[in-house]
Design an enzyme around this catalytic site. Structure first.
Site, short mmCIF file in Angstrom:
data_model
loop_
_atom_site.label_atom_id
_atom_site.label_comp_id
_atom_site.label_asym_id
_atom_site.label_seq_id
_atom_site.Cartn_x
_atom_site.Cartn_y
_atom_site.Cartn_z
CG HIS A 143 19.72 31.92 4.98
ND1 HIS A 143 18.70 31.38 4.67
CD2 HIS A 143 19.96 33.03 4.52
CE1 HIS A 143 18.47 32.14 3.55
NE2 HIS A 143 19.20 33.07 3.46
NE ARG A 158 -1.26 -1.33 3.83
CZ ARG A 158 -1.54 -1.23 4.79
NH1 ARG A 158 -2.56 -0.63 5.64
NH2 ARG A 158 -0.57 -1.44 5.75
CD GLU A 195 17.76 37.55 8.41
OE1 GLU A 195 16.59 36.91 8.12
OE2 GLU A 195 17.78 39.00 7.91
NE ARG A 221 13.77 29.12 -1.68
CZ ARG A 221 13.14 30.03 -1.64
NH1 ARG A 221 13.20 31.23 -0.47
NH2 ARG A 221 12.08 30.19 -2.33
CG HIS A 224 21.03 25.19 5.90
ND1 HIS A 224 19.58 25.59 5.26
CD2 HIS A 224 21.13 23.92 5.16
CE1 HIS A 224 19.27 24.36 4.72
NE2 HIS A 224 19.84 23.41 4.38
CG ASP A 242 20.02 34.74 0.63
OD1 ASP A 242 19.86 35.01 1.58
OD2 ASP A 242 19.35 33.70 0.13
#
Length: 181
Positions: free
Chosen positions: A66, A27, A147, A63, A123, A172
């Site tokens: 960060h 399944r 940040e 991306r 990252h 970025d």
């Protein structure tokens, strides 16, 4: 009951890869994505404070890179739910023998890997396919005042992005380059 995860170490101390163990039949399957008890070895006394989902439309998009500054530094559990990404973590721990070294993993809807990124790492990722969806578990809530980021194109990091960078946010792209000691 034994753990539902294989925990694999990388060459960067504290940076781990989780491979969930599936329970399945004709399944389909059930796969645990997170369990405090099963992950105590990597999680320690931390708890999940926030869960985020991202969508990246275009292949080649980057991306990151960060991170949050102390005292809001966070551990992240990152996986790709749809598509495929080149996921990168950079060691920012100045006392570490792997300071400014990076490690990358292909995360995809096919391999179901989860990258565990400890505090003290930046990252980011590059979408290797269109329409990528990522899921993040964070041990600290996002704090705008904490940040920070590294420039994904920084030659001091020499991240070997597999594709030409087709898209990157203005934020970025504006992170400064660092000076390697």
């Amino acid at each position: 009951m034994s753990s539902r995860f294989h925990i694999l170490e990388t060459q960067l101390q504290g940076l781990n890869i989780l491979q969930p163990k599936r329970l399945g039949d004709h399944r389909g399957y059930l796969e645990r994505m997170f369990c405090t008890a099963d992950l105590e070895e990597v999680l320690g006394s931390r708890s999940v404070a926030q869960i985020n989902r991202t969508y990246t439309e275009k292949k080649g998009t980057v991306r990151g890179m960060h991170f949050q500054l102390a005292p809001h530094a966070e551990m992240k559990f990152v996986t790709c739910l749809k598509g495929e990404v080149f996921d990168v973590a950079v060691d920012l721990r100045t006392h570490s023998s792997t300071y400014l070294k990076w490690h990358a993993e292909i995360l995809s809807e096919q391999n179901h890997k989860i990258l565990v990124i400890p505090e003290g790492f930046a990252h980011g990722f590059q979408a290797l396919s269109d329409n990528c969806e990522m899921l993040y578990f964070h041990t600290a809530a996002y704090q705008p005042s904490a940040e920070s980021g590294l420039n994904a194109r920084d030659p001091a990091l020499a991240i070997d992005w597999p594709l030409a960078i087709s898209e990157i946010s203005e934020r970025d792209a504006s992170h400064p380059f660092i000076s390697k000691p």
